[in-house]
Design an enzyme around this catalytic site. Structure first.
Site, short mmCIF file in Angstrom:
data_model
loop_
_atom_site.label_atom_id
_atom_site.label_comp_id
_atom_site.label_asym_id
_atom_site.label_seq_id
_atom_site.Cartn_x
_atom_site.Cartn_y
_atom_site.Cartn_z
N CYS A 1 36.19 60.21 39.61
CA CYS A 1 36.71 61.27 38.75
C CYS A 1 35.56 62.22 38.45
O CYS A 1 34.66 61.87 37.69
CB CYS A 1 37.28 60.67 37.47
N ARG B 1 47.40 62.36 41.12
CA ARG B 1 48.00 61.04 41.28
C ARG B 1 47.86 60.23 39.99
O ARG B 1 46.78 60.12 39.43
CB ARG B 1 47.27 60.32 42.43
N CYS C 1 41.08 68.98 37.92
CA CYS C 1 40.69 67.68 38.49
C CYS C 1 39.39 67.92 39.25
O CYS C 1 39.35 68.73 40.17
CB CYS C 1 41.78 67.15 39.42
N GLY C 2 38.33 67.23 38.84
CA GLY C 2 37.01 67.49 39.41
C GLY C 2 36.91 67.25 40.90
O GLY C 2 36.37 68.07 41.65
#
Length: 319
Positions: A76, A217, A225-226
């Protein structure tokens, strides 16, 4: 009692629990149950996931990230920046290493991407275009700018792992509804994506500047989202005209980051640079058996919130 930091990277928000500092020894079931209980935005604290900081034998700390549905992510990028800040401040150093599920990654504090926003750079790797690395069942070993009929006839996708599984489509305009539908379809195709997949739409704004939105997801539509922004930067560089080795501005609904794509021989790596904002620190009581929790205390970091709002407003003018 559980103490935590509510934090975010580009509006992608997390509950950060330092198991080392507080001598927690959660079981795997407890981490999963905590994630489902506390991340719920209606009955819980509310977040995209929980970042658990654990001891590591090979780095300053280990990061494990559990999504709001209780599943664990391989990596993440936005969460890693938050953990990077936490460990850097704890250790009193500018450069440290964090162990993730797939690799030990270098993280560091770098030049600010916006005035007053402390900025942290994290390595996003390993990168692979092999379908089996996602994993993805596909007729070719790689899917580069391919049509996936089960998802959409009018879009092409590039699949890659970073190491989270991603499929990225370059589009003229981003439709949230179509992204939501496409992301839902992709994550309801276990025969193709047995472990699910993150789906991103990318609009090229100008040279070395893109806008990205992602269906994540285990989460759904996210502000950012990185790993998706990193994957999208790489795809826009390979299929477009963005530069290798130079910062690429990535605008998202939660703000902006910079990504740098590097290539050594045939191997790609990506550096993700952005904020790690602490929103508040808090203490709660949790009863997992009864699936209940209650507040004890919290302290809001209003100055950080206000400064990030300035960045967010600026980013909105760049789209």
């Amino acid at each position: 009692m559980i103490e935590f930091i509510k934090c975010h990277g580009s509006g992608n928000d997390f509950i950060l629990i330092d198991e080392i500092a507080h001598n927690f020894t959660f079981s795997e079931d407890e981490r999963r149950d905590l994630s489902m209980l506390l991340c719920d935005r209606e009955t819980g604290v509310g977040s995209d996931g929980i970042l658990f900081v654990l001891k590591s034998d090979v780095a300053e700390a280990q990061m494990r990230m559990f999504n709001s549905d209780g599943t664990e992510a391989e990596m993440c990028g936005n969460g890693l920046r938050c953990v990077a800040r936490h460990i850097i401040e704890k250790e009193g150093r500018k450069h440290v290493q964090i162990e993730t599920q797939k690799a030990v990654l270098a993280v560091e504090q770098v030049e600010q991407i916006y005035g007053g926003i402390d900025t942290f750079a994290v390595a996003i790797e390993p990168v692979s275009f092999e379908a089996q690395s996602l994993p993805m069942n596909f007729e070719k070993t790689e899917a580069l700018d391919e049509v996936f009929p089960d998802l959409a006839d009018d879009l092409t996708f590039t699949a890659l792992s970073v190491p989270n599984p991603h499929i990225v489509s370059l589009v003229d305009e981003i439709s949230e509804q179509k992204l939501k539908e496409t992301g839902g379809k992709a994550n309801d195709l276990p025969s193709v994506f047995p472990r699910g997949v993150n789906v991103s739409f990318v609009k090229i704004l100008e040279h070395n500047k893109i806008f990205v939105q992602t269906y994540e997801r285990g989460v759904g539509l996210t502000n950012a989202c990185g790993t998706a922004m990193s994957a999208s930067t790489l795809v826009s560089t390979i299929l477009g005209s963005n530069d290798i080795g130079k910062p690429i501005v990535v605008i998202n609904k939660g703000g902006l980051v910079n990504c740098v794509v590097n290539k050594e021989e045939r191997r790609y790596s990506i550096q993700l640079r952005g904020n790690a904002t602490n929103v508040y620190t808090a203490s709660i009581e949790v009863d997992l058996a009864e699936k209940q929790w209650k507040w004890i205390d919290s302290v809001t970091h209003q100055d950080e919130i206000d400064t990030y709002e300035e960045l967010k407003k600026y980013a909105s003018t760049q789209i």
